[in-house]
Design an enzyme around this catalytic site. Structure first.
Site, mmCIF file in Angstrom:
data_model
loop_
_atom_site.group_PDB
_atom_site.id
_atom_site.type_symbol
_atom_site.label_atom_id
_atom_site.label_comp_id
_atom_site.label_asym_id
_atom_site.label_seq_id
_atom_site.Cartn_x
_atom_site.Cartn_y
_atom_site.Cartn_z
ATOM 1 N N SER A 59 0.824 -1.213 0.000
ATOM 2 C CA SER A 59 0.000 0.000 0.000
ATOM 3 C C SER A 59 0.858 1.264 0.000
ATOM 4 O O SER A 59 2.023 1.244 0.420
ATOM 5 C CB SER A 59 -0.901 0.032 1.232
HETATM 6 N N1 SAM Z 1 -0.539 -4.940 4.264
HETATM 7 C C1 SAM Z 1 0.053 -5.186 2.990
HETATM 8 C C2 SAM Z 1 1.481 -4.694 2.910
HETATM 9 O O1 SAM Z 1 1.965 -4.063 3.853
HETATM 10 O O2 SAM Z 1 2.126 -4.981 1.893
HETATM 11 C C3 SAM Z 1 -0.779 -4.622 1.871
HETATM 12 C C4 SAM Z 1 -1.318 -5.691 1.080
HETATM 13 S S1 SAM Z 1 -2.348 -5.486 -0.275
HETATM 14 C C5 SAM Z 1 -2.880 -3.846 -0.377
HETATM 15 C C6 SAM Z 1 -3.773 -6.403 0.310
HETATM 16 C C7 SAM Z 1 -3.512 -7.867 0.557
HETATM 17 O O3 SAM Z 1 -4.727 -8.449 1.016
HETATM 18 C C8 SAM Z 1 -3.094 -8.661 -0.682
HETATM 19 O O4 SAM Z 1 -1.874 -9.289 -0.443
HETATM 20 C C9 SAM Z 1 -4.220 -9.667 -0.857
HETATM 21 O O5 SAM Z 1 -3.812 -10.902 -1.385
HETATM 22 C C10 SAM Z 1 -4.754 -9.779 0.561
HETATM 23 N N2 SAM Z 1 -6.107 -10.309 0.693
HETATM 24 C C11 SAM Z 1 -7.204 -10.041 -0.070
HETATM 25 N N3 SAM Z 1 -8.270 -10.730 0.394
HETATM 26 C C12 SAM Z 1 -7.832 -11.440 1.480
HETATM 27 C C13 SAM Z 1 -8.451 -12.338 2.400
HETATM 28 N N4 SAM Z 1 -9.744 -12.671 2.318
HETATM 29 N N5 SAM Z 1 -7.697 -12.870 3.380
HETATM 30 C C14 SAM Z 1 -6.376 -12.573 3.498
HETATM 31 N N6 SAM Z 1 -5.733 -11.742 2.654
HETATM 32 C C15 SAM Z 1 -6.452 -11.177 1.667
#
Ligand code: SAM
Length: 222
Positions: free
Chosen positions: A70
């Site tokens: 992000s």
């Molecule tokens: N916190 C992360 C970082 O610091 O890099 C940002 C990650 S990105 C914006 C959002 C993440 O949420 C992705 O890696 C995606 O695969 C994950 N995601 C989406 N739906 C999800 C779910 N139901 N359970 C767990 N992870 C999920």
């Protein structure tokens, strides 16, 4: 806390980190502890080598599997809203690169994190371990939280949900805070829910953000 043997302490990146912290402060991030955590965590280690030169710009960057680390401002704002105190239990849904989890560790939290993509789960675990951050990580659908370790003092969702996932509200401790972006596929509002008493919650809304979708049983369907 960091293992500087990984090259994370490169002076060029240290200077850029300080400039990023100044940018975040200019954009309205006030919490000194949050800004200090951004000054310490080496964001460039959480992205591919080819992207490291852009790691301290205030932008989201790709991390594979069509996901992103992000934008720093977004991570800072979500972290500020969580109001994490040392020793608190914090659950993150959407580990992605592992960067947000590292920031939470720097604030002294006991971090639990869930990621649905196997590749990101494995990569983030290994980076966090290499940097010396201790987190409990799980591969799976985080829309139902992680009940085994509930309740949590704070829960952060780092992907955009269609509605507030109820299981996450259920897993809040008394005075617990849930920060979750909610909206359609184009933009989301940041919602903060605070459990002020058993069965009594306060809800606040903050202006627009743009996240990748939260995909799962209680999120968007693929
Ligand atoms: N916190 C992360 C970082 O610091 O890099 C940002 C990650 S990105 C914006 C959002 C993440 O949420 C992705 O890696 C995606 O695969 C994950 N995601 C989406 N739906 C999800 C779910 N139901 N359970 C767990 N992870 C999920």
């Amino acid at each position: 806390m960091l293992n500087w043997g990984s090259g994370a302490n490169n002076p060029k990146f240290k200077r850029r980190r300080q400039r990023l912290v100044d940018t975040l402060a200019d954009k309205g991030i006030k919490d000194k502890r949050v800004l200090e955590a951004f000054n310490v965590v080496p964001r460039h280690v959480f992205v591919d080598t080819a992207l490291q030169d852009r790691a301290y710009k205030d932008t989201a960057l790709p991390i594979g599997k069509e996901q992103t680390i992000s934008q720093p401002y977004t991570v800072a704002r979500q972290t500020e809203l969580l109001e994490v105190k040392p020793g608190e239990k914090v659950l993150e849904i959407g580990t992605g690169s592992g960067y947000q989890a590292a920031i939470l560790c720097e604030l002294g939290a006991e971090v639990y994190t869930v990621e649905r993509h196997d590749e990101l789960y494995k990569k983030s675990r290994s980076i966090l371990r290499e940097l010396g951050y201790s987190v409990r990580a799980k591969l799976g659908d985080g829309t139902m939280g992680w009940s085994a370790y509930a309740p949590y003092d704070a829960i952060v969702v780092t992907a955009g949900a269609p509605v507030v996932p109820e299981d996450l509200v259920d897993q809040l401790a008394l005075n617990g805070r849930l920060v979750v972006p909610v909206g359609d596929d184009k933009r989301q509002e940041m919602v903060r829910i605070i459990k002020i008493r058993e069965d009594e919650f306060e809800e606040e809304h903050y202006s627009d953000f743009k996240f990748v979708p939260l995909i799962g049983k209680k999120g968007w369907q693929k």
